[in-house]
Design a protein around this motif. Structure first.
Motif: not given
Lengths: 239, 301, 368
Positions: A11-12, A18-19, A207-210
Motif C-alpha cells: 500500500t502507498k 491512496t495511490a 490496475m484500476v484506481e489503485g
C-alpha cells in the motif's frame, strides 16, 4: 516453482489519497508478467515500491528474495531496470555505456569486457561499437538497453513501456529477446498501457484506481470477459 | 480535394525524412497516416501545416498552397502537435479563451462544434492544464485546435501515450466531428487504429507503402497468414526461423503469425513440422490478415 | 488589438504563476541593492585620511571639520607640503589625501572654481573609488548647505587624482551599476527565456500556425516586461534614496526616459537571444555568459574602463550597459542636462534599432 516477486498488502498513500491499495500478487521465476493500468491508476507508484525507490506506507513485497521495506539496497542490486524514457546515455558510445552500467553494478573490468563482447556479438553491433548511442536507430537502442539491463544477471528485469511507438518488426525482435531472457530464467516485469504489449505476457494484472481488478493469462481474461482482445477487457474493467 | 500532396521531399542534414510523397485526401474524409516512430509522419504534418518548407514538391491544403498562401492556410486549419503544447500554467478556460482570441473568435461563436468534447472537461475549467490527466489534456488540445472551426484538422499522434479508454473516446469524438464538415488528417503508430479511418496510408522510412481503405487493404493482400498457437512461442519461433519454407514468422501476443514462401501449401504441414521438432499443443489456423501483418510485409519489401 | 491584449494577458498569467521568475523579478533587485549598499558602506567606516591645507581659510577648515565629523573619515594628520604626500601613502596608514589650493575661500567667493584635490591610494581601485565618492558627497552637501547663496555645486571644483591609477572616475558607483545589471537581467534574460519556453514546450508551433503576426508575438512578449522593469527601476531608485541617502541631483524625468530606453534596448537583446536559441537552457546560458558577465565586468560598473587593457576598452564600447551607466551617472550624480549625454542616448537608440531589426529578420514564420 520459485517465486521472485511476492507482494503482500502493498500500500502507498499520499496524505488522504491512496495511490496503491493493498496489492497481493506473486510472480514466478522466468515468467513474463504484464502490469497494466490507465494513466493515474497507480502502476508507476506500485512499480517504484517494487524496485526499491519508494517505501510502502503499509504491507510489503519480497523482490528477488529481499524485502522492499527495509532491504531496498539489496533489492536494487538484484534487479535490472529499463524505461522507454531513459535507458542509455546518448552521448556515450556503446562500450562506454556498458562500462558505466557494468561499473555501477559492481562488475570488474574483466567481466565487463567479456559481457561487452557478448552483447555486441549477439546484437550484431560490431561495426557500431565506437558510435555514439545517439546515432543508432531507435529499435537498436532499445535492444541494447535491454541487454544492458541484463548485464549484472539480475533475477528480475523491470521494463517500463519498453516498445511503445517502435515499428512492428523491431518490436517483435525485441520480444524475441525478452522471450530468450525469460527462457533462461529471468523474470520479466512489464508495466505498460499499450494493450498490444500486454498480449505478449504470460500473465497480466490490470490496475484500476489503485487496486488490481483482474489477474490471469490473457487467454483466460479474454474468455472470462467474453471479448476478443485485451483492449476490450481493459475497456470493460475501466468503466 | 481537401488535401493534395504532390511529390513532397524533405531532408534534415543527411537524414531523408520524407521521400517523394504524393497523397490526396477527400473532403470530410477521416484519413489515417499509419507508421512507427521515425517514419516521417511529424515532418509531413509540419510541411502541411506550413511549419516547414519542403525541399521539393508542392502541397495544397483546403485550396491553399502551403508555401505561397501560408497566411490564409493557417486561418483555415487546426493543428494539434504530437506533444501536448498548451500552456500548462494556464487553466482550461484560459487556454481555450487565449486560442479563441488569437484566431479572432470566441468560445460562444463555435461552441456548437466543440460542445461534445468541451462538456467533458468543463467541470474542470478552473484547473490548470498541467494538472489534467492525459485524456483530458488531449480533449482540451482538441477543443483549442477546433475553436476557429477549421476546414482541415491535423492531428499528429493524438493517441500516443494515452490509455485505451481515452483512446476509444477520442476516436468516437473524431467520428462525430467528421460529420460537421471537417476533413481530418490523423497520424498514429498504432496499427489497430487503422480500421477506424475511412482511408489509410502506410508510411515507413519516409515512404508511402500503400493507400486505400482498411478493408480493401486487407482484401487485396496476396499472402495467406497462419495463426499458430503452441505450448512455447519462444521455441516455435526458433524452430520456424530455421524452417525452409518460412517467409516470415512473428510473435503476435500469445500466438505467432506465419507466412509461407510458397504460393500454395497445406497449413497442416507446418503443424507436423512443429510437432516433429518436439513442440506440443500445436493449433494452426488460416486467418484474415491483420493490418499489422500487412504493414510488416510491405515494409520488408 | 484584441489579439494583442489577449496575448499580453496570457503573458501576465505566466509571470504571476511562476514563483521562481517572480522571485527573480522582485526579490533580486532588492537583495542586490541592499547587499551592494551595505557591503560598500561597511567598507569605509573611519578611514584614515590626511589633509594638505595650503589655504587654511574658513571654507577649507569647515570642509575638514565636516570630513572629520562624518563617521566615514578620520583626519589622521595634517601635511605641510606636497612632498609628504608620497611618504604618507607609503607608510600605509592613510587611504586618501585632500588638498586645498592656496586661495580656496577667495576663489569660492569670487564665484570661481576653487580647486580641491583628492588623492587616493588606488592599489585597490574600488575602495579608492568609494572613498572619492564619499568625500565628494560630503563636499556636495557642504556646498548645498553652507554656500547656499548664489552658488551651485560646481563651485567647489574637485579634481581627484588617483595615485598609481590616475584616471579613475570619481562618482558614486554602485547604484547606477546595480540598476543597470538588474534591468539587463530582468529584461533580456526573462524575455529570452519566456520566448524559448514556448519553443521548448511546443506552443510556439501552435502560435506559428495561428494568424498571429510575428510583431504581435514579439511586442506582446515585451510589453509586460517593460512594465515590470519600470517598477524595478523605481524600486531601486527609491531604495537608494531612502535607505542609502543617495542624492539624485539631476532631472527625474530624464532618468525615467533614459531608463525606459535602456529597458527597451535590453528587451530587444532578449528577443535577439531567443531567436538564436531553441531551449530555455541555451537562452539562460547566453544571457548569463554573454550579457550578465560583460555587463558586470566590462561596463565600468566594478572595474574602471580606463584601467582596462586596450582590447577590453574597445570591446566595452559594444556593451549597452557602459553607455547607460554613463547616462545614469550624469543624471543621478552630476545632475547635468541632456546636452551631456545625447551621444550615449543616440548610441543606445542605434543599438536597439540594430537588435530589433536583426530579431524581426530572424524571427521565423516557420520551424527550423
Amino acid at each position: 516453482m520459485e517465486t521472485t516477486i511476492k507482494a503482500t498488502n502493498l500500500t502507498k498513500s499520499f496524505g488522504d489519497f491512496t495511490a496503491v491499495d493493498k496489492l497481493n500478487f506473486e510472480v514466478e521465476k522466468g515468467e513474463i508478467f504484464g502490469f497494466l493500468g490507465a494513466n493515474g491508476a497507480g502502476k508507476t507508484t506500485a512499480m517504484k515500491m517494487l524496485i526499491g525507490i519508494s517505501k510502502p506506507s503499509a504491507g510489503d513485497a519480497v523482490v528477488a528474495g529481499y524485502q522492499v521495506s527495509n532491504q531496498a539496497e539489496l533489492v536494487k542490486k538484484n534487479i535490472g531496470y529499463m524505461s522507454q524514457k531513459f535507458a542509455l546515455y546518448d552521448d556515450l558510445n556503446i562500450k562506454e555505456n556498458i562500462q558505466f552500467f557494468g561499473g555501477i553494478y559492481g562488475l570488474d573490468s574483466k567481466s565487463i569486457e567479456v559481457k561487452y563482447n557478448r552483447v555486441v556479438e549477439n546484437l550484431g553491433l560490431q561495426d557500431y561499437a565506437k558510435q555514439l548511442v545517439r546515432s543508432l536507430p531507435l529499435g537498436w537502442k532499445q535492444k541494447l538497453a535491454f541487454s544492458v539491463a541484463l548485464l549484472h544477471q539480475p533475477k528480475i528485469v523491470f521494463l517500463d513501456e519498453p516498445t511503445g511507438g517502435v515499428d512492428p518488426v523491431t518490436r517483435r525482435q525485441f520480444w524475441e529477446l525478452i522471450y530468450e531472457a525469460a527462457n533462461q530464467g529471468t523474470t520479466i516485469f512489464v508495466t505498460t498501457h499499450y494493450m498490444d504489449e500486454a498480449e505478449y505476457c504470460d500473465r497480466i494484472s490490470i490496475m484500476v484506481e489503485g487496486e488490481i481488478k483482474a489477474l490471469d493469462t490473457p487467454k483466460v481474461l479474454k474468455k472470462e470477459f467474453g471479448v476478443s482482445s485485451l483492449n476490450d477487457v481493459f475497456l470493460k474493467l475501466a468503466r | 480535394m481537401s488535401l493534395h500532396i504532390n511529390n513532397i521531399s524533405k531532408s534534415f542534414k543527411d537524414l531523408k525524412a520524407v521521400k517523394h510523397i504524393s497523397l490526396e485526401v477527400k473532403e470530410n474524409e477521416l484519413f489515417g497516416l499509419i507508421g512507427p516512430d521515425g517514419a516521417g509522419k511529424t515532418t509531413l504534418f509540419r510541411i502541411l501545416a506550413s511549419l516547414l518548407l519542403p525541399d521539393e514538391g508542392s502541397a495544397n491544403v483546403a485550396g491553399f498552397d502551403v508555401i505561397k498562401d501560408y497566411k490564409k492556410l493557417r486561418k483555415n486549419i487546426g493543428y494539434m502537435p504530437g506533444k501536448f503544447s498548451l500552456y500548462q500554467d494556464l487553466t482550461v478556460e484560459e487556454n481555450l479563451n487565449f486560442f479563441a482570441t488569437i484566431f479572432d473568435t470566441n468560445i460562444e461563436e463555435n461552441y456548437d462544434l466543440i460542445k461534445d468534447i468541451y462538456i467533458q472537461i468543463e467541470p474542470f475549467k478552473k484547473r490548470k492544464a498541467g494538472d489534467l490527466s492525459g485524456g483530458m489534456k488531449q480533449k482540451l488540445a482538441l477543443s483549442c485546435a477546433l475553436i476557429h472551426k477549421p476546414k482541415v484538422l491535423f492531428l499528429d499522434e493524438p493517441t500516443t501515450g494515452v490509455d485505451p479508454v481515452s483512446r476509444k473516446e477520442f476516436w468516437d469524438m473524431l467520428k462525430k466531428l467528421q460529420k460537421k464538415d471537417i476533413t481530418i488528417f490523423v497520424s498514429t503508430p498504432y496499427m489497430d487504429e487503422a480500421a477506424l479511418c475511412d482511408r489509410i496510408a502506410f508510411i515507413n522510412q519516409g515512404e508511402i507503402l500503400q493507400v486505400d481503405t482498411p478493408s480493401a487493404i486487407v482484401k487485396n493482400f496476396a499472402k495467406e497468414v497462419i495463426n499458430i498457437r503452441t505450448n512455447s512461442i519462444y521455441k516455435s519461433l526458433q524452430v520456424l526461423g530455421k524452417y525452409q519454407y518460412t517467409h516470415s514468422n512473428y510473435p503476435f501476443g500469445e500466438s505467432l503469425h506465419y507466412m509461407d514462401s510458397r504460393d500454395d501449401f497445406d497449413p497442416n504441414e507446418i503443424k507436423k513440422h512443429l510437432e516433429d521438432e518436439g513442440i506440443e499443443d500445436v493449433e494452426v489456423q488460416l486467418i484474415t490478415p491483420e493490418i499489422e501483418d500487412i504493414f510488416m510485409e510491405l515494409s520488408r519489401e | 488589438m484584441k489579439k494583442f491584449i489577449g496575448f499580453v494577458q496570457k503573458e501576465f498569467y505566466h509571470i504571476f504563476r511562476d514563483k521562481r521568475s517572480l522571485f527573480i523579478l522582485f526579490g533580486m533587485p532588492i537583495a542586490q541593492i541592499l547587499l551592494f549598499g551595505f557591503a560598500i558602506s561597511n567598507e569605509i567606516n573611519n578611514v584614515d585620511i590626511a589633509v594638505l591645507n595650503k589655504a587654511d581659510d574658513k571654507n577649507s577648515i569647515e570642509i575638514i571639520e565636516n570630513l572629520q565629523a562624518s563617521k566615514y573619515f578620520n583626519v589622521l594628520e595634517e601635511l605641510q607640503s606636497e612632498k609628504e604626500i608620497e611618504k604618507a601613502f607609503q607608510k600605509g596608514k592613510i587611504k586618501a589625501v585632500v588638498t586645498f589650493e592656496k586661495d580656496f575661500a577667495k576663489n569660492l567667493q569670487r564665484l570661481q572654481a576653487s580647486k580641491l584635490q583628492i588623492i587616493t591610494d588606488a592599489t585597490n581601485p574600488n575602495i579608492a573609488n568609494t572613498i572619492t565618492n564619499y568625500i565628494n558627497s560630503i563636499l556636495t552637501k557642504y556646498s548645498h548647505i553652507s554656500l547656499k547663496q548664489n552658488t551651485s555645486p560646481e563651485l567647489v571644483g574637485t579634481e581627484s587624482r588617483m595615485l598609481f591609477n590616475p584616471a579613475l572616475e570619481s562618482v558614486y558607483m554602485f547604484v547606477p551599476g546595480v540598476m543597470t545589471v538588474i534591468l539587463m537581467l530582468v529584461s533580456a534574460m526573462m524575455t529570452s527565456i519566456s520566448i524559448t519556453r514556448e519553443k521548448e514546450v511546443g506552443s510556439m508551433e501552435i502560435l506559428l500556425v495561428s494568424p498571429l503576426k510575428p510583431i504581435t508575438v514579439i511586442v506582446g512578449k515585451v510589453v509586460p516586461y517593460i512594465f515590470l522593469s519600470i517598477i524595478n527601476a523605481t524600486v531601486i531608485v527609491l531604495l537608494s534614496v531612502f535607505v542609502f541617502q543617495m542624492p539624485i541631483v539631476g532631472s527625474l524625468s530624464w532618468l525615467a526616459l533614459e531608463s525606459i530606453l535602456f529597458i527597451i534596448t535590453s528587451l530587444s537583446l532578449g528577443i535577439l537571444i531567443s531567436t538564436l536559441s531553441s531551449t530555455q537552457q541555451t537562452a539562460m546560458m547566453i544571457s548569463l555568459m554573454g550579457l550578465m558577465l560583460p555587463t558586470i565586468l566590462l561596463s565600468g560598473f566594478i572595474f574602471p574602463i580606463e584601467s582596462m587593457p586596450l582590447p577590453l576598452q574597445v570591446i566595452s564600447n559594444i556593451i549597452p550597459a557602459k553607455w547607460f551607466i554613463i547616462i545614469l551617472k550624469s543624471i543621478m550624480l552630476k545632475g547635468v542636462g541632456f546636452g551631456f549625454f545625447w551621444k550615449e542616448t543616440l548610441i543606445l537608440l542605434f543599438m536597439t534599432f540594430v537588435f530589433l531589426s536583426i530579431s524581426i529578420k530572424k524571427y521565423k514564420i516557420r520551424l527550423a
